[in-house]
Design an enzyme around this catalytic site. Sequence first.
Site, PDB file in Angstrom:
ATOM      1  N   HIS A 153     -11.858  -7.863   6.611  1.00 48.41           N
ATOM      2  CA  HIS A 153     -11.079  -8.727   6.385  1.00 48.41           C
ATOM      3  C   HIS A 153     -10.478  -8.564   4.819  1.00 48.41           C
ATOM      4  O   HIS A 153     -11.293  -8.726   3.727  1.00 48.41           O
ATOM      5  CB  HIS A 153     -11.445 -10.302   6.269  1.00 48.41           C
ATOM      6  CG  HIS A 153     -10.241 -11.514   5.967  1.00 48.41           C
ATOM      7  ND1 HIS A 153     -10.338 -12.238   5.053  1.00 48.41           N
ATOM      8  CD2 HIS A 153      -9.115 -11.486   6.531  1.00 48.41           C
ATOM      9  CE1 HIS A 153      -9.419 -13.121   5.059  1.00 48.41           C
ATOM     10  NE2 HIS A 153      -8.733 -12.603   6.003  1.00 48.41           N
ATOM     11  N   GLU A 185      -8.466  -5.001   8.343  1.00 47.12           N
ATOM     12  CA  GLU A 185      -7.447  -6.108   8.248  1.00 47.12           C
ATOM     13  C   GLU A 185      -6.687  -6.264   6.984  1.00 47.12           C
ATOM     14  O   GLU A 185      -7.343  -5.984   5.812  1.00 47.12           O
ATOM     15  CB  GLU A 185      -7.975  -7.178   8.570  1.00 47.12           C
ATOM     16  CG  GLU A 185      -6.799  -8.580   8.655  1.00 47.12           C
ATOM     17  CD  GLU A 185      -6.579  -9.048   7.468  1.00 47.12           C
ATOM     18  OE1 GLU A 185      -5.626 -10.069   7.581  1.00 47.12           O
ATOM     19  OE2 GLU A 185      -7.087  -8.960   6.337  1.00 47.12           O
ATOM     20  N   ASP A 233      -2.862  -7.746   5.111  1.00 47.55           N
ATOM     21  CA  ASP A 233      -1.691  -8.703   4.795  1.00 47.55           C
ATOM     22  C   ASP A 233      -0.459  -7.597   4.324  1.00 47.55           C
ATOM     23  O   ASP A 233      -0.897  -6.933   3.148  1.00 47.55           O
ATOM     24  CB  ASP A 233      -1.844  -9.860   4.191  1.00 47.55           C
ATOM     25  CG  ASP A 233      -2.950 -10.874   4.804  1.00 47.55           C
ATOM     26  OD1 ASP A 233      -2.808 -11.315   5.431  1.00 47.55           O
ATOM     27  OD2 ASP A 233      -3.740 -10.669   3.952  1.00 47.55           O
ATOM     28  N   HIS A 278      -2.087 -10.739   0.007  1.00 52.60           N
ATOM     29  CA  HIS A 278      -1.908 -11.820   0.774  1.00 52.60           C
ATOM     30  C   HIS A 278      -1.035 -13.087   0.228  1.00 52.60           C
ATOM     31  O   HIS A 278       0.054 -13.448   0.725  1.00 52.60           O
ATOM     32  CB  HIS A 278      -3.041 -12.472   1.057  1.00 52.60           C
ATOM     33  CG  HIS A 278      -3.395 -13.780   1.655  1.00 52.60           C
ATOM     34  ND1 HIS A 278      -3.064 -15.061   0.908  1.00 52.60           N
ATOM     35  CD2 HIS A 278      -3.728 -14.103   2.960  1.00 52.60           C
ATOM     36  CE1 HIS A 278      -3.315 -15.998   1.954  1.00 52.60           C
ATOM     37  NE2 HIS A 278      -3.696 -15.187   3.145  1.00 52.60           N
ATOM     38  N   GLU A 280      -1.319  -8.021   9.238  1.00 52.07           N
ATOM     39  CA  GLU A 280      -0.758  -9.211   9.434  1.00 52.07           C
ATOM     40  C   GLU A 280       0.520  -9.261   8.482  1.00 52.07           C
ATOM     41  O   GLU A 280       0.567  -9.036   7.190  1.00 52.07           O
ATOM     42  CB  GLU A 280      -1.654 -10.279   8.933  1.00 52.07           C
ATOM     43  CG  GLU A 280      -0.799 -11.868   9.117  1.00 52.07           C
ATOM     44  CD  GLU A 280      -1.907 -12.771   8.516  1.00 52.07           C
ATOM     45  OE1 GLU A 280      -1.220 -13.961   8.207  1.00 52.07           O
ATOM     46  OE2 GLU A 280      -2.895 -12.731   8.320  1.00 52.07           O
TER      47      GLU A 280
END
Length: 277
Positions: free
Chosen positions: A26, A53, A55, A68, A141
């Site tokens: 993450h 992962e 963003d 993020h 994301e």
Amino acid sequence: MRRTPRLRRTRERQGESRTRPQVVAHRGSSHDTPEHTLEAYVKALDEGSEALECDVRLTADGHLVCVHDRDLRRTTSTMGLVSTMSLAELDELDFASWKSPWSDLDDEAPERDPMQGKVLTLRKLLETVADYDRHVELAIETKHPTRYGGLVERRLVEALDEVGWAGAGSPARIMSFSVNAMNRVRRLAPELDIVMLVDKAHHWPVLRPLVADDWIIGPGVEELRDHPGLGKHLVKAGREVHVWTVNTADDLQVCLDLGVTAVITDRPKFILDLLDS
């Protein structure tokens, strides 16, 4: 010596065979390393993470960067919004020092390469994953709301297409809490896997009629723990489930009991060690 927690393998006890969940780093190995920096992702890869992962947000001059928050106060101690700044302006900032603000005073602290604490572009992360010496997947994301709306997904699919990752068999999958964003990705790249993130358990009854049967569902581990019916319903419905953010042995046990296919964690090495123990 602290004992490694022993994890139950509920489904295997019931005679069902399954593989363990994929371990997804993450924002990189972000428990000990500044999130979304190249340093965090390289560390995650070296620790054995099977997927990364990130963003993504769009800069004022059209670059996708791995950040993020919409503003920069937390990670750079700087006022300003990602969406109003150019890549060159972001590149002047330090995205790493906030994680260990007293490191300059610690003679025993390891030296950091300042280049690895710069803003990370999605392009650089894609290159890092593509060049690594084993197969690695990427969960991306898109953050909403944003002033650029659907342009974020369009630029993202274009970036994936440039490296041949916008079609079937891509190592990349796209995630969002926005149903509209996921519908855009499905239109732009019908063969990409998409993950509908679920913030609260009570949102699922509203979302359920809006998502296709082949969409992956991404609930938070706290919601699964506090609302056991959510996980049971998803499993009973045959949904593939990816869970965030799984950082403890108890979190992981919740996921193992449900048989989820991916766990997203700030502590990839810790979770991998638990699974291998």
